[in-house]
Design an enzyme around this catalytic site. Structure first.
Site, PDB file in Angstrom:
ATOM      1  N   SER A  75       0.843  -1.198   0.000  1.00  0.00           N
ATOM      2  CA  SER A  75       0.000   0.000   0.000  1.00  0.00           C
ATOM      3  C   SER A  75       0.873   1.241   0.000  1.00  0.00           C
ATOM      4  O   SER A  75       1.973   1.242   0.561  1.00  0.00           O
ATOM      5  CB  SER A  75      -0.913  -0.010   1.239  1.00  0.00           C
ATOM      6  OG  SER A  75      -1.834   1.051   1.188  1.00  0.00           O
ATOM      7  N   ASP A  76       0.375   2.277  -0.644  1.00  0.00           N
ATOM      8  CA  ASP A  76       1.078   3.558  -0.656  1.00  0.00           C
ATOM      9  C   ASP A  76       0.037   4.661  -0.746  1.00  0.00           C
ATOM     10  O   ASP A  76      -1.027   4.469  -1.346  1.00  0.00           O
ATOM     11  CB  ASP A  76       2.040   3.652  -1.837  1.00  0.00           C
ATOM     12  CG  ASP A  76       2.989   4.830  -1.698  1.00  0.00           C
ATOM     13  OD1 ASP A  76       3.933   4.720  -0.899  1.00  0.00           O
ATOM     14  OD2 ASP A  76       2.756   5.857  -2.354  1.00  0.00           O
ATOM     15  N   GLN A  77       0.325   5.797  -0.143  1.00  0.00           N
ATOM     16  CA  GLN A  77      -0.657   6.890  -0.118  1.00  0.00           C
ATOM     17  C   GLN A  77      -0.005   8.236  -0.372  1.00  0.00           C
ATOM     18  O   GLN A  77       1.124   8.482   0.074  1.00  0.00           O
ATOM     19  CB  GLN A  77      -1.355   6.931   1.245  1.00  0.00           C
ATOM     20  CG  GLN A  77      -2.440   7.994   1.346  1.00  0.00           C
ATOM     21  CD  GLN A  77      -3.029   8.055   2.740  1.00  0.00           C
ATOM     22  OE1 GLN A  77      -2.372   8.481   3.679  1.00  0.00           O
ATOM     23  NE2 GLN A  77      -4.266   7.612   2.873  1.00  0.00           N
ATOM     24  N   GLY A 112      -2.963   3.599  -2.945  1.00  0.00           N
ATOM     25  CA  GLY A 112      -2.750   2.442  -3.795  1.00  0.00           C
ATOM     26  C   GLY A 112      -2.765   1.196  -2.930  1.00  0.00           C
ATOM     27  O   GLY A 112      -2.205   1.183  -1.832  1.00  0.00           O
TER      28      GLY A 112
END
Length: 199
Positions: A75-77, A112
């Site tokens: 995950s990425d933000q 993501g």
């Protein structure tokens, strides 16, 4: 508690974020965490949504290479204001600048999410949006908030699960967990598609 799912596979969160770890724990599934090894530098001209999906996929792939039979979550933000990415402020002065710029405005958060199934090689990815409309804030309110909560490791300079809620006029999105960094509603669907039931 076993560190494996009922079917024997391991569930691995490709992150060292305590916020993501706390969110994933809410699902009640056994999991471990592992730091991903990938370059998080944005590419020239890369759109924020493309960036977070690419990085979520890269983080999951990085850990999947070390955990070949596991289900790996990446995950990425990013926070986006006027098309520009707001990163983690790192210190008080940058956090003041971020919140002053966001005051009275709408900031979009893009998260993501990727689930890499090592057994099948199947990869599921998505980008989950969530928007925040900030109240008009005075310099004193911003300073008071930052000194009380010190959210210097959070994109956008706030913790919505804490006192940060006092900064907002309204929230707009399908999953409030996305704002913290891990969209659990979408993740549950991905896990079930991979044969890992949550309920």
């Amino acid at each position: 508690m076993s560190d494996a799912l009922p079917d024997g596979r391991r569930l691995v969160l490709a992150s060292t974020s305590r916020y993501r770890r706390e969110l994933l724990a809410r699902l009640g599934l056994p999991f471990t965490t592992c730091a991903p090894d990938c370059d998080e530098t944005p590419r020239p001209g890369e759109a924020p949504a493309v960036l977070v999906e690419r990085l979520a996929r890269a983080k999951a792939a990085s850990v999947a290479a070390r955990e070949p039979h596991a289900l790996v979550i990446g995950s990425d933000q990013v926070a986006v204001l006027d098309g520009a990415i707001l990163g983690k402020p790192g210190d008080h002065a940058r956090a003041v600048a971020q919140l002053a710029a966001a005051a009275g405005r709408r900031v979009e958060f893009l998260t993501g999410l990727c689930l890499h199934d090592g057994a099948s090689g199947h990869v599921q990815c998505d980008v989950v949006p969530y928007a925040v409309e900030f109240r008009a804030l005075t310099a004193a309110q911003i300073d008071t908030y930052l000194r009380r909560e010190q959210p210097y490791d959070c994109a956008g300079s706030f913790k919505s699960e804490g006192l940060g809620i006092a900064l907002f006029e309204r929230l707009d999105g399908d999953d409030p967990n996305a704002l913290i960094g891990l969209p659990l509603i979408r993740l549950v669907r991905m896990l079930e598609a991979a044969g890992a039931t949550v309920l």
